[in-house]
Write an enzyme that holds these catalytic residues in place. Sequence first.
Site, mmCIF file in Angstrom:
data_model
loop_
_atom_site.group_PDB
_atom_site.id
_atom_site.type_symbol
_atom_site.label_atom_id
_atom_site.label_comp_id
_atom_site.label_asym_id
_atom_site.label_seq_id
_atom_site.Cartn_x
_atom_site.Cartn_y
_atom_site.Cartn_z
ATOM 1 N N MET A 61 46.239 37.838 43.462
ATOM 2 C CA MET A 61 46.113 38.906 44.465
ATOM 3 C C MET A 61 45.379 38.376 45.698
ATOM 4 S SD MET A 61 45.820 42.450 42.430
ATOM 5 C CE MET A 61 44.093 42.370 42.008
ATOM 6 N N GLY A 62 45.322 37.055 45.843
ATOM 7 C CA GLY A 62 44.711 36.473 47.039
ATOM 8 C C GLY A 62 43.194 36.480 46.990
ATOM 9 N N ALA A 63 42.567 36.308 48.188
ATOM 10 C CA ALA A 63 41.113 36.080 48.281
ATOM 11 C C ALA A 63 40.750 34.964 47.304
ATOM 12 C CB ALA A 63 40.312 37.354 48.007
ATOM 13 N N HIS B 156 41.249 30.403 40.946
ATOM 14 C CA HIS B 156 42.692 30.387 41.239
ATOM 15 C C HIS B 156 43.198 28.952 41.416
ATOM 16 C CE1 HIS B 156 41.550 34.429 43.094
ATOM 17 N NE2 HIS B 156 42.462 34.771 42.209
ATOM 18 N N GLN C 121 48.592 48.645 40.212
ATOM 19 C CA GLN C 121 47.670 48.325 39.115
ATOM 20 C C GLN C 121 46.245 48.797 39.410
ATOM 21 O OE1 GLN C 121 48.246 43.916 39.395
ATOM 22 N NE2 GLN C 121 46.053 43.820 38.983
ATOM 23 N N ASP D 240 40.484 37.074 32.705
ATOM 24 C CA ASP D 240 41.112 38.373 32.446
ATOM 25 C C ASP D 240 41.717 38.323 31.045
ATOM 26 O OD1 ASP D 240 40.982 39.836 35.212
ATOM 27 O OD2 ASP D 240 41.479 37.749 35.622
ATOM 28 N N SER E 64 37.388 37.408 43.087
ATOM 29 C CA SER E 64 37.573 37.802 44.492
ATOM 30 C C SER E 64 36.594 38.904 44.860
ATOM 31 C CB SER E 64 39.004 38.304 44.705
ATOM 32 O OG SER E 64 39.920 37.322 44.291
#
Length: 279
Positions: free
Chosen positions: A30-32, A37, A61, A150, A186
């Site tokens: 989801m970036g940031a 990542h 989500q 996660d 993030s």
Amino acid sequence: MKVFEKIAEIQQEVGTLLNENKTIGFVPTMGALHEGHISLITNSKQDNDITISSIFVNPIQFNNPNDLRNYPRTLQEDLKKLEAAGCDIVFAPSVEEMYPKKVDETYNFGSLESVMEGKFRPGHFNGVAVVVKRLFEITTPTRAYFGQKDFQQLAIIKALVKQTNSKIEIVECPTIRESDGLAMSSRNTLLSEERRKSACLISQVLFQINEVKNSKTIDEIKTFVNEKINSDEYLEVEYFEIVDSQTLQPINSWEDSKTITACIAVHNGNVRLIDNISL
Ligand code: AMP
């Protein structure tokens, strides 16, 4: 590095790669982006000819509209980080591109989604499953990379792959942490300096479980963790569970399971942080 916003365009590129028999590693985000990542990108590059990453803040989500509104968005910096990490292709679609019509797919993950994140974030894992399934269809990876940070999401993705008879190999990657132990996220960028200092207590307490678990029952550990974290002026435990690592069901005694994971969600003001540790 090639960047695509349109499904049809990336699918054309992927088609060419498949014709050339290239293996594709896929890293949805989801970036940031942070080093957590980037570690997934590094793993994918080691295993595959081509690495594709997606950047998409998936609205369906999010069960909390404020969380969605406040979620950090840093596309230009993300692209620089991905390029530096050697990512080959980025897919960064708009919400309209991903969801041109109202989403009505529903998945059933049974008891895997009735606990922890699934219990406290209704609809969250259905939204995750919908987006991951679509992204898998668009990028057709050989392997897809997900972080153990996660933990419950990983179990859901594995179940999704099974339910949809997909051949994609799901690769689990370890949680990358800041030097004080805080799991990279993030959402950490949203913390004030004081709240950021408190946040490291979460992982510190999780690490302590392994030191004291031989002399304590599960209930005693639960009391220990809740009391320690809630004693911080900024932190409030949402849930802390000790579960079987495969079924994700809470256990009552150490003998109930051979593979055990402790999972926690903590509110730090408006920022919700999760972490877990294998016991
Ligand atoms: P997100 O952008 O938060 O949706 O995360 C995208 C992917 O990166 C997911 O597979 C996460 O589990 C993974 N990830 C997030 N934080 C970390 C971390 N600290 N270490 C390893 N993987 C992570």
